[in-house]
Design a protein around this motif. Structure first.
Motif, mmCIF file in Angstrom:
data_model
loop_
_atom_site.group_PDB
_atom_site.id
_atom_site.type_symbol
_atom_site.label_atom_id
_atom_site.label_comp_id
_atom_site.label_asym_id
_atom_site.label_seq_id
_atom_site.Cartn_x
_atom_site.Cartn_y
_atom_site.Cartn_z
ATOM 1 N N THR A 46 3.743 -9.130 -28.910
ATOM 2 C CA THR A 46 4.259 -9.818 -27.729
ATOM 3 C C THR A 46 3.099 -10.284 -26.857
ATOM 4 O OG1 THR A 46 6.220 -8.433 -27.777
ATOM 5 C CG2 THR A 46 5.748 -9.549 -25.707
ATOM 6 N N ARG A 47 3.236 -11.487 -26.330
ATOM 7 C CA ARG A 47 2.232 -11.981 -25.383
ATOM 8 C C ARG A 47 2.930 -12.495 -24.131
ATOM 9 N NH1 ARG A 47 1.562 -17.557 -25.554
ATOM 10 N NH2 ARG A 47 2.713 -18.547 -27.222
ATOM 11 N N ARG A 48 2.265 -12.313 -23.014
ATOM 12 C CA ARG A 48 2.794 -12.740 -21.725
ATOM 13 C C ARG A 48 2.575 -14.238 -21.568
ATOM 14 N NH1 ARG A 48 6.149 -11.779 -17.607
ATOM 15 N NH2 ARG A 48 5.187 -11.161 -15.675
ATOM 16 N N THR A 49 3.598 -14.936 -21.064
ATOM 17 C CA THR A 49 3.489 -16.365 -20.764
ATOM 18 C C THR A 49 3.981 -16.591 -19.340
ATOM 19 O OG1 THR A 49 5.730 -16.962 -21.457
ATOM 20 C CG2 THR A 49 4.026 -16.901 -23.184
ATOM 21 N N GLU A 50 3.842 -17.799 -18.853
ATOM 22 C CA GLU A 50 4.355 -18.114 -17.511
ATOM 23 C C GLU A 50 5.865 -17.922 -17.438
ATOM 24 O OE1 GLU A 50 3.168 -21.820 -15.813
ATOM 25 O OE2 GLU A 50 1.050 -21.497 -16.308
ATOM 26 N N ALA A 51 6.546 -18.140 -18.547
ATOM 27 C CA ALA A 51 8.009 -18.036 -18.565
ATOM 28 C C ALA A 51 8.499 -16.609 -18.813
ATOM 29 C CB ALA A 51 8.578 -18.953 -19.636
ATOM 30 N N GLY A 52 7.607 -15.697 -19.178
ATOM 31 C CA GLY A 52 8.023 -14.321 -19.472
ATOM 32 C C GLY A 52 7.207 -13.739 -20.602
ATOM 33 N N PHE A 53 7.845 -13.519 -21.746
ATOM 34 C CA PHE A 53 7.186 -12.939 -22.910
ATOM 35 C C PHE A 53 7.511 -13.774 -24.134
ATOM 36 C CE2 PHE A 53 8.037 -9.528 -19.932
ATOM 37 C CZ PHE A 53 6.797 -8.935 -19.822
ATOM 38 N N ASP A 54 6.583 -13.801 -25.092
ATOM 39 C CA ASP A 54 6.787 -14.596 -26.289
ATOM 40 C C ASP A 54 6.358 -13.795 -27.510
ATOM 41 O OD1 ASP A 54 7.506 -16.799 -27.775
ATOM 42 O OD2 ASP A 54 5.623 -17.867 -27.458
ATOM 43 N N THR A 55 7.032 -14.057 -28.629
ATOM 44 C CA THR A 55 6.679 -13.480 -29.915
ATOM 45 C C THR A 55 7.116 -14.483 -30.982
ATOM 46 O OG1 THR A 55 6.787 -11.509 -31.311
ATOM 47 C CG2 THR A 55 8.838 -12.160 -30.185
ATOM 48 N N PHE A 56 6.936 -14.146 -32.259
ATOM 49 C CA PHE A 56 7.335 -15.028 -33.347
ATOM 50 C C PHE A 56 7.930 -14.165 -34.443
ATOM 51 C CE2 PHE A 56 6.368 -17.295 -37.339
ATOM 52 C CZ PHE A 56 6.987 -18.510 -37.083
ATOM 53 N N ASP A 57 9.183 -14.405 -34.772
ATOM 54 C CA ASP A 57 9.891 -13.628 -35.784
ATOM 55 C C ASP A 57 9.349 -13.967 -37.164
ATOM 56 O OD1 ASP A 57 11.762 -12.509 -37.580
ATOM 57 O OD2 ASP A 57 13.382 -12.761 -36.151
ATOM 58 N N LEU A 58 9.025 -12.947 -37.944
ATOM 59 C CA LEU A 58 8.452 -13.148 -39.270
ATOM 60 C C LEU A 58 9.485 -13.006 -40.383
ATOM 61 C CD1 LEU A 58 5.123 -11.374 -38.453
ATOM 62 C CD2 LEU A 58 5.452 -13.816 -38.859
ATOM 63 N N THR A 59 10.739 -13.089 -40.067
ATOM 64 C CA THR A 59 11.930 -13.184 -40.930
ATOM 65 C C THR A 59 12.340 -11.901 -41.643
ATOM 66 O OG1 THR A 59 10.890 -14.016 -42.967
ATOM 67 C CG2 THR A 59 11.570 -15.659 -41.330
ATOM 68 N N VAL A 60 11.426 -11.036 -42.029
ATOM 69 C CA VAL A 60 11.816 -9.847 -42.780
ATOM 70 C C VAL A 60 12.165 -8.720 -41.807
ATOM 71 C CG1 VAL A 60 9.478 -8.880 -43.092
ATOM 72 C CG2 VAL A 60 11.250 -8.434 -44.801
ATOM 73 N N ASP A 61 13.206 -7.970 -42.143
ATOM 74 C CA ASP A 61 13.707 -6.906 -41.275
ATOM 75 C C ASP A 61 14.060 -5.680 -42.102
ATOM 76 O OD1 ASP A 61 13.929 -8.674 -38.858
ATOM 77 O OD2 ASP A 61 15.375 -9.682 -40.142
ATOM 78 N N LEU A 62 14.190 -4.564 -41.421
ATOM 79 C CA LEU A 62 14.561 -3.307 -42.057
ATOM 80 C C LEU A 62 15.748 -2.720 -41.312
ATOM 81 C CD1 LEU A 62 13.693 -1.161 -44.211
ATOM 82 C CD2 LEU A 62 12.329 -0.103 -42.385
ATOM 83 N N LEU A 63 16.845 -2.471 -42.031
ATOM 84 C CA LEU A 63 18.028 -1.837 -41.451
ATOM 85 C C LEU A 63 17.999 -0.350 -41.795
ATOM 86 C CD1 LEU A 63 20.733 -4.433 -42.553
ATOM 87 C CD2 LEU A 63 19.698 -4.206 -40.308
ATOM 88 N N ILE A 64 18.240 0.496 -40.799
ATOM 89 C CA ILE A 64 18.177 1.943 -40.991
ATOM 90 C C ILE A 64 19.466 2.562 -40.454
ATOM 91 C CG2 ILE A 64 16.872 4.047 -40.485
ATOM 92 C CD1 ILE A 64 14.471 2.168 -39.821
ATOM 93 N N ASP A 65 20.053 3.475 -41.231
ATOM 94 C CA ASP A 65 21.261 4.178 -40.796
ATOM 95 C C ASP A 65 20.988 4.983 -39.526
ATOM 96 O OD1 ASP A 65 22.711 3.182 -42.904
ATOM 97 O OD2 ASP A 65 22.814 5.066 -44.007
ATOM 98 N N PRO A 66 22.014 5.211 -38.713
ATOM 99 C CA PRO A 66 21.830 5.935 -37.453
ATOM 100 C C PRO A 66 21.167 7.313 -37.620
ATOM 101 C CG PRO A 66 24.034 5.013 -37.547
ATOM 102 C CD PRO A 66 23.400 4.774 -38.891
#
Length: 135
Positions: A46-66
């Motif tokens: 995450t990086r701070r910008t004038e509008a708030g915070f910015d990041t870039f989604d890299l498409t891959v995710d991990l789902l984990i049971d509760p």
């Protein structure tokens, strides 16, 4: 067009330098809420910008049971595609691999947000808390 987040409540853990965020998704359950799943989103730090915070989604995710006992990858085919297109560079891919190892280390050690997994599973938003505001 604006959108309104619906269906779930989200608790997000995102260290500023991390190449991932760990999200806990809660859904209605009777008169309260219950943890539906953990969701690890691999993304730029995450990086701070004038509008708030910015990041870039890299498409891959991990789902984990509760209860943290099972997990599965999400969008690996999409990640492979953006790699082929050069949208995710070799350097970014190496950062994602390191982030994957870091997340699995936290899961195995029950550290980071997973250290208190049972407590987070029953966590509730306090309705009297004011909405956060950026300066």
């Amino acid at each position: 067009m604006t959108g309104v987040w619906q269906e779930t409540d989200l608790l997000l853990w995102k260290p500023p330098e991390a190449w991932f965020s760990i999200n806990a998704f809660y859904v209605p359950d009777g008169d309260g809420r219950r943890l539906r799943n953990w969701y690890v989103n691999f993304e730029h730090p995450t990086r701070r910008t004038e509008a708030g915070f910015d990041t870039f989604d890299l498409t891959v995710d991990l789902l984990i049971d509760p209860d943290l006992t099972r997990w599965e990858w999400k969008d690996e085919d999409e990640y492979a595609h953006v790699r082929r297109l050069g949208i995710v560079s070799d350097a970014e891919h190496q950062a994602v691999d390191a982030a994957r190892a870091q997340v699995f280390g936290m899961l195995a050690d029950r550290s980071g947000p997973f250290a208190a997994g049972n407590r987070w599973a029953v966590w509730r938003w306090e309705p009297t808390w004011p909405a956060p505001r950026l300066p």
